[in-house]
Scaffold this motif. Structure first.
Motif, PDB file in Angstrom:
ATOM      1  N   ARG A  82      43.542   8.463  48.793  1.00 42.60           N
ATOM      2  CA  ARG A  82      42.629   9.397  49.439  1.00 42.60           C
ATOM      3  C   ARG A  82      41.185   8.970  49.499  1.00 42.60           C
ATOM      4  O   ARG A  82      40.389   9.618  50.157  1.00 42.60           O
ATOM      5  N   ILE A  83      40.781   7.953  48.769  1.00 47.57           N
ATOM      6  CA  ILE A  83      39.371   7.568  48.777  1.00 47.57           C
ATOM      7  C   ILE A  83      39.230   6.206  49.441  1.00 47.57           C
ATOM      8  O   ILE A  83      39.835   5.238  49.000  1.00 47.57           O
ATOM      9  N   PRO A  84      38.427   6.118  50.505  1.00 47.07           N
ATOM     10  CA  PRO A  84      38.212   4.809  51.124  1.00 47.07           C
ATOM     11  C   PRO A  84      37.121   4.065  50.377  1.00 47.07           C
ATOM     12  O   PRO A  84      35.941   4.346  50.573  1.00 47.07           O
ATOM     13  N   PHE A  85      37.495   3.178  49.486  1.00 47.06           N
ATOM     14  CA  PHE A  85      36.463   2.434  48.761  1.00 47.06           C
ATOM     15  C   PHE A  85      36.641   0.942  48.985  1.00 47.06           C
ATOM     16  O   PHE A  85      37.753   0.468  49.221  1.00 47.06           O
ATOM     17  N   PRO A  86      35.531   0.190  48.943  1.00 42.61           N
ATOM     18  CA  PRO A  86      35.638  -1.257  49.206  1.00 42.61           C
ATOM     19  C   PRO A  86      36.453  -1.929  48.104  1.00 42.61           C
ATOM     20  O   PRO A  86      36.291  -1.609  46.929  1.00 42.61           O
ATOM     21  N   GLY A  87      37.341  -2.822  48.493  1.00 47.79           N
ATOM     22  CA  GLY A  87      38.155  -3.532  47.508  1.00 47.79           C
ATOM     23  C   GLY A  87      39.479  -2.859  47.243  1.00 47.79           C
ATOM     24  O   GLY A  87      40.242  -3.282  46.380  1.00 47.79           O
ATOM     25  N   LYS A  88      39.771  -1.792  47.984  1.00 49.46           N
ATOM     26  CA  LYS A  88      41.002  -1.042  47.736  1.00 49.46           C
ATOM     27  C   LYS A  88      42.241  -1.923  47.937  1.00 49.46           C
ATOM     28  O   LYS A  88      43.162  -1.892  47.120  1.00 49.46           O
ATOM     29  N   GLU A  89      42.207  -2.722  49.007  1.00 50.45           N
ATOM     30  CA  GLU A  89      43.376  -3.565  49.291  1.00 50.45           C
ATOM     31  C   GLU A  89      43.620  -4.554  48.160  1.00 50.45           C
ATOM     32  O   GLU A  89      44.755  -4.814  47.777  1.00 50.45           O
ATOM     33  N   ALA A  90      42.510  -5.085  47.632  1.00 53.10           N
ATOM     34  CA  ALA A  90      42.648  -6.061  46.545  1.00 53.10           C
ATOM     35  C   ALA A  90      43.274  -5.396  45.320  1.00 53.10           C
ATOM     36  O   ALA A  90      44.172  -5.961  44.681  1.00 53.10           O
ATOM     37  N   VAL A  91      42.815  -4.158  45.017  1.00 52.99           N
ATOM     38  CA  VAL A  91      43.370  -3.447  43.870  1.00 52.99           C
ATOM     39  C   VAL A  91      44.861  -3.225  44.075  1.00 52.99           C
ATOM     40  O   VAL A  91      45.679  -3.452  43.178  1.00 52.99           O
ATOM     41  N   PHE A 117      53.052  10.649  47.258  1.00 56.62           N
ATOM     42  CA  PHE A 117      52.882  12.103  47.290  1.00 56.62           C
ATOM     43  C   PHE A 117      51.553  12.482  47.908  1.00 56.62           C
ATOM     44  O   PHE A 117      51.481  13.356  48.776  1.00 56.62           O
ATOM     45  N   TYR A 118      50.496  11.824  47.453  1.00 50.38           N
ATOM     46  CA  TYR A 118      49.163  12.179  47.932  1.00 50.38           C
ATOM     47  C   TYR A 118      48.978  11.804  49.394  1.00 50.38           C
ATOM     48  O   TYR A 118      48.250  12.465  50.126  1.00 50.38           O
ATOM     49  N   ALA A 165      44.779  17.946  44.581  1.00 53.04           N
ATOM     50  CA  ALA A 165      45.857  16.956  44.525  1.00 53.04           C
ATOM     51  C   ALA A 165      46.787  17.204  43.340  1.00 53.04           C
ATOM     52  O   ALA A 165      48.007  17.262  43.498  1.00 53.04           O
ATOM     53  N   LEU A 166      46.216  17.380  42.151  1.00 51.54           N
ATOM     54  CA  LEU A 166      47.073  17.528  40.965  1.00 51.54           C
ATOM     55  C   LEU A 166      47.992  18.745  41.048  1.00 51.54           C
ATOM     56  O   LEU A 166      49.200  18.624  40.852  1.00 51.54           O
TER      57      LEU A 166
END
Lengths: 402, 406
Positions: free
Chosen positions: A226-235, A287-288, A314-315
């Motif tokens: 749900r959060i667009p943050f830089p480096g997400k793909e790498a994580v 799920f999210y 979400a939870l």
């Protein structure tokens, strides 16, 4: 397509036979756990153990009552107990309390006063606890002449052996009480090993692991979904890559890591290394992702931070997913043997499975106690399964869609 | 700004990780300084772009944490306080994207830290260990290159473990999948008492292997075991028969296969039997889920075309179940390298002549009984490579045959 009645019958037959094969080990475990040692060691299987036959329950109740408690038995200080052997008058039976190193002996039973008399139609063996101490089990060995053609003991003996001119009747506890009689092996197993402690260890470590793992996985899954943050793909790629590492590769280095941390034989060693679960992250992320974006946009407009979105939207919405993953990971943690075997040494740190493994080594040929211990060890999971069948099955089925 | 804050956070966390590894003597203590200085540098940059009390304080806190942490590991934790100061100092000017950058990383780092510490680093460390000559807690170790791997190649016990694993895969995985699919198909016929049957088949899977193995050991008992009563083979000691089953079966024909071709021992077959019993419920549940994804119309169309029950399952169900069968196969393959508990309980001494040795039990024996961590790591390394290759090969070969439609 609806199968024809004949085919349907065939399906039931096949499934039924298969089902019998599948549950047979459970039946066998349960049956053995209720058997006396002699019953367990029969070439011909005993299908219905003596301890499950109602005939003996009355006697167990009565004798337990005389000894102290109708339910749990025991031999209280000052109590007397009358045990009948229904037989014609003849050679009086010899009665003694077996002394160590015999099996099932209790040194406190040594001072028991034994008198034998013939009254009415039966030999009456009166046992009197003349010590000032109460104790739980009164084992008795009765030598009865083989000249008796018929005899009937009040409580069926746990073992009948031949000893010269006599029959040697052995009772592991002549004052059992009803529950003490039926569940003799369970009580013996429970006392022989510190299962209470093992259960605490298992529940504590598995529970912490599940709760901590759920929180951590939910956090990461929410961020990844749900959060667009830089480096997400790498994580995400890194998390995927850890899936490639087989568990065995980690045994040795993690053991060394733990020993340098000084955590060997402490709870964190059982909990921390497996807190982060890639499976949980995937499951919850899925799920999210399936929740509508509008929900989060609306919350954002109302001023909810990401943390609030996660905790408040979400939870709560992902409780089914959390339960599924929780069950799955609890099962894994509770049922694990290899890891507790490696990272714990002392008896106080054993988990249920490890305790059972040690017990298997110690119990030797006391199969009744062994099966009782096995039953005890799987009981919590079985109860959990019957309470939350759907979630159990879903948890397992979902793992197939990772 | 958000990216900078995320960078500040990331560098600080990594510096902390390195400090921990330094403390545990996996790395020189000083190495964390480099990352820590970078982190403090980013903090300084943020303070320069966004002057203010909190942001200005941040690099100071960071620097003192860094230096203090060199002597007292716990102090390094205050690096995170520096990051927090920067965040709160610049919070009012953070855009939506900045917020996302910071919070995304904040939420991901806990898991990432754990994965790095307990999976990624250990995997690399295991590789390093396998290159040492003999690592245990006592004595000196030396770099030995691939020596352990060369010894392993010629180690007959490792060969035994691998051949047992091979037979395990060949015998249990297909049988498990076929049985599982068959039962799933029957269960899928909208039966009365479907739930009851599902429970019956599923119970073994949720039962702990330790307890299950204890029961099976009792069933296999040579004198009083139920199996011997059932098969009328009194005294047959299932778990103490080292000779290969193929060799025993072919003996009447005058053939005596040797070594690998003698096959798994009777004891190991007994282990396999139990494993199938244990895993079947899982296979059934997975295949049932697969079956429920097949549209009913296919069967209706087939019925109209006159296809019988058998044909329908042969030409519709089986191909459309292939993705989940494929998944089960992969899982079974990987699982075969991890067979431990059954073997350890059923044959605690490793069987006669180590005939029930599996890769996992061998690794355990080498690592935790003989305390030869390097050699055990080499075993782990081989397992890693083999599983990786097999998974890739499987995908390559089977992906074009597996039907992912529907």
């Amino acid at each position: 397509m609806k199968p024809s009645p004949f085919n349907l019958a065939l399906i039931y037959l096949v499934l039924g036979i298969g089902g019998l094969v599948m549950v047979f080990p459970f039946y066998w475990m349960l049956a053995t756990s209720l058997k006396s040692p002699q019953e367990a060691q029969q070439a011909q299987p005993v299908w219905l153990p003596q301890r499950l036959q109602a005939v003996n329950w009355g006697a167990a109740w009565r004798l337990g009552q005389q000894g102290g408690s109708s339910w749990w038995g025991g031999f209280a200080a000052g109590h007397s107990l009358r045990f009948h052997i229904y037989a014609p008058q003849g050679v009086p039976p010899q009665v003694r309390v077996p002394s160590p190193p015999g099996a099932f002996s209790d040194p406190r039973a040594d001072s028991t006063l034994i008198t034998v008399s013939y009254q009415g139609q039966a030999w009456v063996i009166t046992l009197h606890n003349q010590a000032h101490e109460s104790f739980q089990r009164l084992p008795v060995v009765i030598l009865l002449s083989k000249k008796y053609s018929t005899y009937q003991t009040e409580l069926a003996p746990d073992a009948v052996r031949s000893s010269g001119d006599n029959w040697r009747l052995e009772l592991v506890n002549v004052s059992p009480g009803l529950l003490g009689y039926i569940f003799h092996n369970y009580l013996a197993a429970w006392e022989a090993a510190n299962f209470a402690r093992y259960f605490f260890n298992s529940f504590f470590t598995a529970g912490t692991q599940v709760l901590g793992g759920l929180l951590l996985a939910a956090m990461a899954a929410f961020a990844l979904a749900r959060i667009p943050f830089p480096g997400k793909e790498a994580v995400f790629a890194l998390i995927l890559a850890t899936l490639m590492i087989p568990g065995e590769v980690l045994l040795i280095p993690n053991y060394i890591l733990l020993s340098r941390l000084g955590w060997i034989d402490h709870y964190p060693a059982l909990i921390v290394p497996w807190l982060a679960s890639v499976f949980g992250i995937f499951l919850l992320r899925q799920f999210y992702l399936s929740l509508p974006q509008d929900l989060f946009d609306a919350a954002r407009i109302d001023g909810a931070s990401y943390l609030t979105q996660m905790l408040r939207i979400a939870l709560p919405l992902s409780v089914p997913g959390l339960v599924t993953y929780g069950i799955f990971s609890f099962l894994g943690a509770y049922n694990a043997l290899l890891w507790p075997l490696i990272v714990t040494n002392s008896p106080q740190m054993r988990t249920v499975q490890l305790g059972l493994q040690v017990f298997i080594g110690e119990a030797g040929s006391d199969f009744g106690a062994l099966m009782a211990a096995s039953t005890i060890s799987i009981l919590p999971i079985l109860i959990g399964y019957f309470l939350a069948q759907k979630q159990f099955v879903q948890g397992v089925a979902r793992s197939g869609i990772k | 700004m958000g990216t900078r804050l995320a960078l500040y956070l990331g560098l600080s966390v990594l510096a902390l990780l390195l400090r921990l590894l330094g403390y545990l003597k996996f790395a020189p203590t000083g190495v964390y300084l480099a990352l820590g200085i970078l982190a403090v540098g980013v903090g300084l940059y943020i303070a320069w772009r966004k002057p203010g009390l909190l942001c200005g304080l941040s690099p100071l806190v960071g620097l003192s944490a860094l230096v203090g942490g060199y002597f007292l590991p716990g102090v390094a934790l205050f690096l995170l306080l520096g990051v927090a100061l920067s965040y709160y100092g610049s919070r009012d000017s953070l855009s939506e994207r900045d917020q996302a950058a910071v919070w995304g990383w904040v939420l991901v780092w806990p898991v990432l830290t754990l994965l790095l510490l307990w999976q990624v680093f250990p995997a690399l460390y295991a590789l390093w260990l396998s290159l040492l000559d003999r690592f245990n807690f006592i004595g000196q170790t030396h770099f030995a290159g691939l020596q352990n791997y060369f010894i392993l190649l010629r180690d007959p016990l490792f060969g035994k473990a691998l051949s047992n694993t091979f037979w395990y895969v060949i015998l249990t995985v297909p049988v498990g999948i076929l049985l599982g699919s068959a039962v799933a198909i029957l269960l899928n016929e909208r039966l009365w008492a479907q739930g009851l049957f599902r429970t019956l088949y599923f119970l073994p899977y949720i039962t702990a292997l330790t307890a299950a193995a204890a029961v099976w050991k009792w069933i296999y008992n040579p004198e009083f075991g139920f199996l011997n009563y059932l098969l009328n083979t009194p005294g047959l000691d299932w778990l103490n028969r080292p000779e290969g089953v193929w060799a025993s079966l072919l003996k009447p024909l005058g053939l005596v296969p040797q070594g690998f071709w003698a096959g798994p021992s009777l004891a190991f077959v007994a282990v396999m039997l139990m494993s199938i019993w244990h895993i079947l419920g899982y296979n059934i549940v997975v295949q049932l889920a697969g079956l429920q994804n097949i549209p009913r119309e296919y069967y209706e169309a087939a019925t109209l075309d006159g296809a019988g029950w058998w044909q329908q399952h042969r030409y519709i169900t089986w191909p459309l179940l292939s993705p989940s069968s494929f998944f089960l196969f992969t899982l079974g393959l990987i699982g075969a390298f991890q067979v431990f508990t059954e073997v350890y309980i059923l044959t605690p001494t490793g069987g006669v002549l180590q005939d029930t040795l599996t890769v996992a039990t061998y690794l355990y024996n080498k690592g935790f009984r003989d305390s030869d961590f390097s050699y055990a790591s080499a075993i782990a390394g081989v397992v890693f490579v083999v599983i990786l290759l097999l998974t890739l090969l499987q995908r390559w070969v089977l992906e074009r045959r597996v039907n992912y439609e529907a």
